[in-house]
Design a protein around this motif. Structure first.
Motif, PDB file in Angstrom:
ATOM      1  N   MET A   1     -18.314 -26.763  11.448  1.00  0.00           N
ATOM      2  CA  MET A   1     -17.534 -25.834  10.619  1.00  0.00           C
ATOM      3  C   MET A   1     -17.637 -26.224   9.142  1.00  0.00           C
ATOM      4  N   LYS A   2     -17.448 -27.515   8.884  1.00  0.00           N
ATOM      5  CA  LYS A   2     -17.463 -28.002   7.514  1.00  0.00           C
ATOM      6  C   LYS A   2     -18.827 -27.824   6.876  1.00  0.00           C
ATOM      7  N   ASP A   3     -19.898 -28.064   7.643  1.00  0.00           N
ATOM      8  CA  ASP A   3     -21.251 -27.958   7.094  1.00  0.00           C
ATOM      9  C   ASP A   3     -21.587 -26.534   6.664  1.00  0.00           C
ATOM     10  N   LYS A   4     -21.185 -25.543   7.484  1.00  0.00           N
ATOM     11  CA  LYS A   4     -21.497 -24.164   7.141  1.00  0.00           C
ATOM     12  C   LYS A   4     -20.682 -23.702   5.946  1.00  0.00           C
ATOM     13  N   LEU A   5     -19.442 -24.167   5.860  1.00  0.00           N
ATOM     14  CA  LEU A   5     -18.620 -23.881   4.689  1.00  0.00           C
ATOM     15  C   LEU A   5     -19.291 -24.457   3.445  1.00  0.00           C
ATOM     16  N   LEU A   7     -22.426 -24.990   3.011  1.00  0.00           N
ATOM     17  CA  LEU A   7     -23.636 -24.233   2.706  1.00  0.00           C
ATOM     18  C   LEU A   7     -23.319 -23.016   1.849  1.00  0.00           C
ATOM     19  N   TYR A   8     -22.317 -22.236   2.247  1.00  0.00           N
ATOM     20  CA  TYR A   8     -21.983 -21.039   1.476  1.00  0.00           C
ATOM     21  C   TYR A   8     -21.395 -21.377   0.111  1.00  0.00           C
ATOM     22  N   GLN A   9     -20.649 -22.459   0.042  1.00  0.00           N
ATOM     23  CA  GLN A   9     -20.135 -22.890  -1.261  1.00  0.00           C
ATOM     24  C   GLN A   9     -21.288 -23.281  -2.176  1.00  0.00           C
ATOM     25  N   ALA A  10     -22.249 -24.014  -1.635  1.00  0.00           N
ATOM     26  CA  ALA A  10     -23.407 -24.436  -2.435  1.00  0.00           C
ATOM     27  C   ALA A  10     -24.242 -23.233  -2.854  1.00  0.00           C
ATOM     28  N   PHE A  11     -24.413 -22.277  -1.947  1.00  0.00           N
ATOM     29  CA  PHE A  11     -25.209 -21.083  -2.246  1.00  0.00           C
ATOM     30  C   PHE A  11     -24.548 -20.248  -3.336  1.00  0.00           C
ATOM     31  N   ILE A  12     -23.245 -20.043  -3.242  1.00  0.00           N
ATOM     32  CA  ILE A  12     -22.522 -19.259  -4.245  1.00  0.00           C
ATOM     33  C   ILE A  12     -22.540 -19.966  -5.602  1.00  0.00           C
ATOM     34  N   CYS A  67     -28.383 -27.136  -1.879  1.00  0.00           N
ATOM     35  CA  CYS A  67     -28.357 -26.012  -0.954  1.00  0.00           C
ATOM     36  C   CYS A  67     -29.426 -26.191   0.141  1.00  0.00           C
ATOM     37  N   ILE A  68     -30.628 -26.591  -0.276  1.00  0.00           N
ATOM     38  CA  ILE A  68     -31.715 -26.801   0.683  1.00  0.00           C
ATOM     39  C   ILE A  68     -31.415 -27.995   1.582  1.00  0.00           C
ATOM     40  N   ARG A  69     -30.800 -29.023   1.024  1.00  0.00           N
ATOM     41  CA  ARG A  69     -30.462 -30.207   1.822  1.00  0.00           C
ATOM     42  C   ARG A  69     -29.526 -29.835   2.965  1.00  0.00           C
ATOM     43  N   ILE A  70     -28.521 -29.006   2.658  1.00  0.00           N
ATOM     44  CA  ILE A  70     -27.567 -28.601   3.690  1.00  0.00           C
ATOM     45  C   ILE A  70     -28.275 -27.773   4.761  1.00  0.00           C
ATOM     46  N   CYS A  71     -29.161 -26.861   4.338  1.00  0.00           N
ATOM     47  CA  CYS A  71     -29.923 -26.054   5.298  1.00  0.00           C
ATOM     48  C   CYS A  71     -30.767 -26.956   6.195  1.00  0.00           C
ATOM     49  N   LEU A 110     -35.872 -17.607  -6.121  1.00  0.00           N
ATOM     50  CA  LEU A 110     -35.998 -16.842  -4.880  1.00  0.00           C
ATOM     51  C   LEU A 110     -37.268 -17.230  -4.129  1.00  0.00           C
ATOM     52  N   GLU A 111     -38.377 -17.283  -4.832  1.00  0.00           N
ATOM     53  CA  GLU A 111     -39.647 -17.622  -4.193  1.00  0.00           C
ATOM     54  C   GLU A 111     -39.637 -19.044  -3.651  1.00  0.00           C
ATOM     55  N   GLN A 112     -39.086 -19.958  -4.432  1.00  0.00           N
ATOM     56  CA  GLN A 112     -39.015 -21.347  -3.977  1.00  0.00           C
ATOM     57  C   GLN A 112     -38.069 -21.478  -2.785  1.00  0.00           C
ATOM     58  N   PHE A 113     -36.977 -20.719  -2.813  1.00  0.00           N
ATOM     59  CA  PHE A 113     -36.013 -20.747  -1.713  1.00  0.00           C
ATOM     60  C   PHE A 113     -36.669 -20.246  -0.428  1.00  0.00           C
ATOM     61  N   ARG A 114     -37.442 -19.166  -0.527  1.00  0.00           N
ATOM     62  CA  ARG A 114     -38.172 -18.634   0.631  1.00  0.00           C
ATOM     63  C   ARG A 114     -39.090 -19.687   1.227  1.00  0.00           C
ATOM     64  N   GLN A 115     -39.814 -20.371   0.365  1.00  0.00           N
ATOM     65  CA  GLN A 115     -40.774 -21.374   0.819  1.00  0.00           C
ATOM     66  C   GLN A 115     -40.080 -22.536   1.525  1.00  0.00           C
ATOM     67  N   GLU A 116     -38.969 -22.993   0.960  1.00  0.00           N
ATOM     68  CA  GLU A 116     -38.252 -24.121   1.551  1.00  0.00           C
ATOM     69  C   GLU A 116     -37.656 -23.745   2.915  1.00  0.00           C
ATOM     70  N   ILE A 117     -37.104 -22.540   3.008  1.00  0.00           N
ATOM     71  CA  ILE A 117     -36.524 -22.093   4.278  1.00  0.00           C
ATOM     72  C   ILE A 117     -37.620 -21.923   5.325  1.00  0.00           C
ATOM     73  N   ALA A 118     -38.776 -21.430   4.898  1.00  0.00           N
ATOM     74  CA  ALA A 118     -39.900 -21.276   5.838  1.00  0.00           C
ATOM     75  C   ALA A 118     -40.306 -22.626   6.418  1.00  0.00           C
ATOM     76  N   LEU A 119     -40.317 -23.654   5.585  1.00  0.00           N
ATOM     77  CA  LEU A 119     -40.666 -24.996   6.053  1.00  0.00           C
ATOM     78  C   LEU A 119     -39.627 -25.517   7.044  1.00  0.00           C
ATOM     79  N   ILE A 120     -38.355 -25.261   6.751  1.00  0.00           N
ATOM     80  CA  ILE A 120     -37.283 -25.703   7.653  1.00  0.00           C
ATOM     81  C   ILE A 120     -37.396 -25.001   9.005  1.00  0.00           C
TER      82      ILE A 120
END
Length: 385
Positions: A1-5, A7-12, A67-71, A110-120
């Motif tokens: 629960m805490k981790d997902k919270l 994540l959204y805090q970091a993203f915002i 943000c990427i670390r939490i993901c 945005l492009e870098q975020f896409r790439q990092e999520i794809a790797l994850i």
């Protein structure tokens, strides 16, 4: 629960900082965020987070990496599709409010975020050996269904609604016989695939499109599509191509995203029958799976799937309210003869057609078949599966 919270805090916090650095006021950035979160299933919780955030002097690289670390710690998930889409919408909003020069920063992020999520998301492992061995259960599931079937409750009214069923990889219309038989007994008008064994090739699509159009014209209403395993791939592609003709899709143990990087113990068998790998033969076809169609989606999956990684069989529930993932017990090969699958398929068809939730159309006695799903309280943005 805490981790997902977190994540959204970091993203915002990241998106707020990006907006301010793109020459927008903090108030304007928050307005953009709130507008984009308005259609999110957990909009109230997100708006509260947005109102609390402040654009301080934190380093942008630090916020991005956090943000990427939490993901990365949360692990691979289709839910990140929602974050990418939100970032895309924010980029578009900034482009409309500011010039191209001011939006270069957010486009790069945005492009870098896409790439990092794809790797994850490439880190989803293939099913463990234990799950593969458990696939032998399918023999019991397919033989026992003959004794169990007469006792499955018949209470939902299909009212002649059209349902097209698509078989799994290497399966034909016999594979979906029990699902079709059950739905027919409820009053749905079911239709077969009628293309022989499903080898998951793009050349099936033209005939499938013709069939969808014929059913749509015959009934004068949208068609429900149910696809098992590889059949779910076609269900999703049909919904993406023809949302005006598709009422909803229900996938059963189907890989609905990330197929290009999916690891499966049966990859050698797949390549033997195709002559080439899935990536080589159907790249454009498989890429059509990535967008989420604008129709209700119900994804049925089992965590003890021995053939496909179950995370690939779940869609992003955080993207819209009409997207649901439902877990059942059973083997991948036995899903076509699984009582829970038959009940959920019927309940989902009825619920989505009538604008209700699946739980509303499910009786208490049925819920004991999937305790880990039905015993959950109302799902929250901060609830981890």
């Amino acid at each position: 629960m805490k981790d997902k919270l977190n994540l959204y805090q970091a993203f915002i916090k990241l998106t707020t900082a990006i907006g301010v650095r793109s020459s927008l006021s903090e108030k304007a950035v928050k307005k953009i965020l709130i507008e984009n979160f308005r259609t999110h299933p957990d909009s109230e919780e997100l708006v509260t987070l947005v109102k609390k955030v402040s654009a301080d002097d934190d380093d942008l690289n630090f916020l991005f990496n956090e943000c990427i670390r939490i993901c990365d710690e949360l692990g691979p998930s289709r839910e990140y599709f929602t974050l990418i889409t939100l970032l895309e919408n924010i980029t578009e909003d900034l482009s409309e409010r500011k010039g191209t020069k001011e939006t270069v920063l957010v486009q790069n992020v945005l492009e870098q975020f896409r790439q990092e999520i794809a790797l994850i998301n490439q880190k989803i492992p293939k099913p463990p050996l234990f799950n593969m061995l458990l696939e032998s259960r399918s023999l019991v599931e397919w033989t026992s269904i003959y004794a169990i079937y007469p006792f499955i409750p018949i209470r939902i009214k299909g009212d002649g609604r059209p349902v097209l069923l698509i078989p799994p990889y290497l399966g034909d219309d016999y594979s979906t016989s029990f699902v079709r038989r059950y739905l027919t007994s409820l009053g749905f008008k079911t239709y077969k695939w009628e293309q022989g064994f499903n080898l998951v090739k793009s050349h099936y699509i033209p005939r499938l499109e013709e069939k969808l159009d014929d059913i749509f014209r015959t009934h004068g209403e949208k068609v429900n599509i149910v696809g098992w395993s590889g059949g779910g791939i076609f269900a999703k592609i049909m919904a993406n191509r023809h949302p005006q003709q598709v009422e909803q899709i229900i996938t059963i143990g189907s890989p609905v995203w990330g197929v290009m990087d999916m690891k499966t113990p049966v990859s050698g068998v797949l390549e033997f029958f195709r002559g080439k790998s899935l990536k080589e033969r159907n790249k454009r076809f498989i890429e059509e799976l990535e967008p989420i169609p604008n129709v209700p989606i119900t994804c049925i999956y089992t965590k003890t799937d021995g053939l496909l990684p179950w995370k690939h069989c779940m869609e992003a529930e955080s993207f819209r309210d009409d997207i649901k993932n439902i877990e059942v017990y059973g083997s991948h090969s036995g899903l076509g003869a699984n009582v829970s699958v038959l009940l959920i398929t019927a309940n989902a068809l009825s619920a989505n057609i009538k604008g209700k939730t699946i739980s509303d159309t499910t009786t208490n006695i049925e819920r004991i078949l999937y305790p880990f799903y039905w015993n959950k309280k109302k799902r929250s943005l901060f609830f981890l599966n």
